[in-house]
Design a protein around this motif. Structure first.
Motif, short mmCIF file in Angstrom:
data_model
loop_
_atom_site.label_atom_id
_atom_site.label_comp_id
_atom_site.label_asym_id
_atom_site.label_seq_id
_atom_site.Cartn_x
_atom_site.Cartn_y
_atom_site.Cartn_z
N ALA A 327 0.82 -1.22 0.00
CA ALA A 327 0.00 0.00 0.00
C ALA A 327 0.85 1.27 0.00
CB ALA A 327 -0.94 0.00 1.21
N GLY A 332 -1.08 2.31 -3.60
CA GLY A 332 -2.21 3.21 -3.37
C GLY A 332 -2.71 3.83 -4.66
N LEU A 347 -6.84 -3.63 -0.56
CA LEU A 347 -5.49 -3.06 -0.51
C LEU A 347 -4.79 -3.62 0.72
CD1 LEU A 347 -3.42 -1.09 -1.68
CD2 LEU A 347 -4.53 0.74 -0.39
N GLY A 358 -2.53 3.91 2.57
CA GLY A 358 -2.66 3.72 1.13
C GLY A 358 -4.02 4.15 0.62
N LYS A 359 -5.06 3.85 1.40
CA LYS A 359 -6.41 4.29 1.02
C LYS A 359 -6.53 5.80 1.15
CE LYS A 359 -11.33 3.69 1.99
NZ LYS A 359 -12.37 2.87 2.66
N TYR A 361 -4.50 7.92 0.33
CA TYR A 361 -4.00 8.52 -0.92
C TYR A 361 -5.17 8.79 -1.87
CZ TYR A 361 -1.26 8.95 -5.25
OH TYR A 361 -0.72 9.40 -6.43
N SER A 362 -6.08 7.82 -1.98
CA SER A 362 -7.28 8.00 -2.81
C SER A 362 -8.21 9.05 -2.22
CB SER A 362 -8.03 6.67 -2.96
OG SER A 362 -7.28 5.77 -3.75
#
Length: 721
Positions: A327, A332, A347, A358-359, A361-362
């Motif tokens: 991630a 990500g 992820l 990592g999430k 980032y979205s």
């Protein structure tokens, strides 16, 4: 009327009110185009209209999915000389529009789908433009993106319709406009809810405006919207535009400068003279290397990939659920691309906090779009709900696709691939996001290497919309087809390559970085090196981009390959000369200069965000300088072009199309060249070979062209592609 009728290319219908609807429907084509039948067809239509007694008006419509697709680019790229014949051709192409404007009956364009280029130029020659409320019904003049200009009246008419200040962005950038934006800007005049409403609305306007046949620019006392060429605001635009344009194009693209010149000067002369000037302009541009390159690469090359010409045959495949392992920024980014395309994604990382990061980032990307009005909050929330952070393999059991995106360490990848492969569905495929490690070696770590493939994304994933698909020795044709379909499913461009150390993109990109180091070693000023790269058309100089990717990473990748060499029992597996880079990178790291992320590398970074080249770089100059900016530009581009040619010659690359598009979109090879192989063609194969030989004699074998590598480019098959 000639013996042959072009009636099969259109439908002609007159109603009781004397309004004729001409529905363009060119036989044997999925779209209406300005092909060799276009001018005779238009002359036939206009002849019929001129002979109609009691004609009240004309509606131009389309029976195709799009309104009109534009010019004949095959014919355009075949033009070799800017002479009287080609000038006459462009004049003939636009002549029907002037006839329409002088017929003394109103014309209305009923725009049912995309009207781009020549299609929108037809609309501009009409008195009224009605468009359906559909995002696909875009209008615009994208010719500049193909190295040419709108040569059927587009520059002159759009400038007269909107005024210079409003017209220039559409002319110089070529961006299409959706219906609501086009209405707001004045590019269309009316929007209707459905296609069935188009012709009734067009006829209603004609009935309500029977005398509105004269175009504004043909009326006595016409004034340009926003002011004429002498008004203070427009004069300010005219003075500032060339400098702003040069900043964007660096003087490498002749089309924008020519468009600006014609748009400005069209306001200072008669309308007919302006149209002739426009014809001379496209005549001159059509024969330039930049136009040939853009048409070959950005139109025909893109068309080949979008049409599936390069895709293996077989049924379409869709990923219903996927997992990304790792991630970090890359993992990500891949999760973002998948979620944006509607694909549920697990992820996974070793720590839940890392997976959540990592999430996040979205989340940050989506929030930015919401703030700019490009995404609704509901769409953002739905997108984020598709990403599930996890630390457990069981959470992605039965997925169709697993993408391993862990650090570029072969031992780590061996562990991850072996542990997670079993979570795939029966027909699923497994991919590694490795940028340089051989897929055939990584495939040994999974039970079924036929279902293993490389999917090399580029950073940042949300902006770099291309994926390098790497075939291992045992990768099946079915796995390649599925990987290809997946890349298109998420809206990215697939470039297929065969297995090799460094593949295609990493090999070529590394040569760019290395040649920057070699120039510095030869005594060229670091400022001049970066300037030469900018003038050559590269997006970022080799020293700056090395700072961004990090010198630490460069050294780690090298050591990974040294370890791989030992594992495979080879002396030097990477097929490129990185002598200059290795020496500079090691010395820089010894002095604590790891790149931007590490506080400084080739550049020093100030707290306010500014940067300046590090004064200590002079230590690497062992030569006495004497390299001109012109020769530095050549070295930076020739080095990449020769490595691309080597990849093509070795069978790492399969097609010139993928070589050109991959180089531009993944590496940043200058777009005005049309890509590395088109760059060679633009210079001339023999001239390129001669100059490469001179560079090899002076600077070494890295500029040597492998024997027979250019023969493929000379073949009749390659010339026809």
């Amino acid at each position: 009327m000639s013996d042959y009728t072009y009636g099969n290319d259109y439908h002609y219908d007159r109603d009781a009110d004397g309004i004729v609807t001409v529905t363009l429907d060119m036989a044997g084509q999925s779209a209406n185009t300005m092909n060799t039948r276009y001018i005779p067809m238009m002359n036939e239509i206009l002849g019929r209209l001129q002979s109609e007694e009691g004609l009240a008006g004309v509606v131009i419509a389309s029976a195709k999915k799009t309104f009109f697709a534009g010019g004949d680019l095959n014919g355009l790229r075949a033009i070799e000389r800017a002479d009287e014949d080609s000038f006459a051709r462009f004049e003939a192409n636009k002549a029907p529009f002037r006839v329409m404007e002088k017929m003394q009956v109103p014309f209305v364009a009923a725009i049912n789908g995309a009207a781009l280029g020549g299609g929108y130029e037809i609309c501009l020659a009409c008195n009224h433009r009605v468009v359906v409320d559909d995002p696909a019904a875009v209008v615009g003049l994208p010719e500049v993106t193909l190295g040419i200009l709108p040569g059927a009246g587009g520059v002159v008419r759009l400038t007269a319709l909107l005024g210079l200040e409003k017209a220039l962005p559409y002319l110089l950038e070529g961006k299409p406009s959706k219906p609501q934006a086009a209405l707001k800007e004045g590019m269309v005049d009316e929007i209707v809810a459905s296609r069935d409403d188009l012709i009734p609305a067009a006829k209603a306007w004609i009935k309500a405006n029977p005398e509105a046949w004269q175009q504004p620019w043909d009326q006595k006392g016409f004034r340009y919207p926003g002011g004429d060429a002498l008004s203070p605001r427009v004069r300010q635009t005219i003075m500032a535009a060339p400098a702003m344009l040069y900043k964007k194009t660096r003087g490498l693209m002749p089309a924008p400068a020519k468009i600006l010149d014609i748009a400005v000067n069209s306001m200072r002369m008669g309308f007919e003279a302006a149209l002739r000037m426009e014809s001379r302009g496209i005549c001159a541009l059509a024969v330039t290397p930049e136009a040939k390159a853009a048409i070959n690469t950005f139109f025909f090359g893109n068309q080949a990939i979008k049409s599936g010409k390069i895709r293996p045959e077989g049924p379409a495949w869709t990923v219903e659920r996927a997992a990304v392992l790792g991630a970090g920024m890359m993992g990500g980014g891949i999760a973002w691309a998948q979620a944006l395309a509607g694909l549920p994604t697990v992820l996974k990382d070793t720590d839940l906090a890392k997976a959540e990061k990592g999430k996040a980032y979205s989340q940050a990307l989506a929030d930015k779009r919401v703030a700019r009005g490009r995404m609704s909050e509901a769409t953002r929330d739905a997108l984020l709900a598709r990403i599930t952070p996890s630390t457990e393999d069981a959470d992605f059991a039965g997925v169709d696709l697993i993408i391993e995106a862990v650090f570029e360490d072969i031992d780590l990848k061996e562990k991850v691939i072996g542990a997670s492969f079993g979570q795939l569905s029966e027909n699923g495929i497994y991919a590694s996001n490795t940028s340089t490690l051989p897929i055939s070696v990584l495939a040994e770590f999974c039970p079924d290497p036929t279902r293993f493939i490389g999917l090399h994304f580029f950073s940042p994933v949300d902006k770099m919309k291309v994926v390098e698909i790497i075939l291992g020795k045992k990768t099946s044709e079915e796995t390649l087809r599925k990987a290809y379909d997946y890349v298109r499913q998420i809206g990215y461009m697939p470039i297929v390559v065969n297995d090799s150390r460094g593949f295609f993109t990493s090999r070529v990109f590394s040569t760019y970085l290395d040649e920057g180091m070699a120039l510095m070693r030869d005594g060229m000023s670091p400022v001049a090196i970066e300037r030469a790269a900018w003038l050559a058309g590269m997006p970022v100089g080799p020293l700056a981009v090395h700072d961004e990717t990090s010198l630490v990473l460069s050294q780690k990748i090298r050591k990974t390959h040294e370890a791989l060499d030992k594992r495979l029992g080879v002396e030097k597996g990477m097929p490129i000369d990185m002598e200059a880079s290795n020496a500079v990178v090691d010395a820089m790291l010894d002095q604590g200069r790891g790149g931007r992320h590490y506080g400084g590398g080739f550049y020093d970074y100030a707290p306010d965000g500014s940067k300046s080249l590090w004064s200590g770089l002079s230590q690497f100059a062992t030569g006495n300088g004497g390299v001109s900016v012109g020769e530095a530009k050549e070295r930076l581009l020739y080095r990449q072009a020769i490595e691309t040619l080597r990849c093509l010659n070795e069978g790492v690359l399969n097609t010139e199309v993928e070589a050109n598009l991959g180089g531009i979109f993944a590496i940043g090879f200058p777009p005005h060249t049309g890509g590395a192989i088109q760059f060679i063609r633009g210079i001339g194969i023999d001239a390129f070979a001669a100059r490469a030989a001179e560079l090899a004699e002076r600077y070494g074998d890295r500029f040597a062209i492998p024997e027979g590598a250019l023969d493929r480019l000379r073949s009749p098959e390659a010339k026809a592609a």
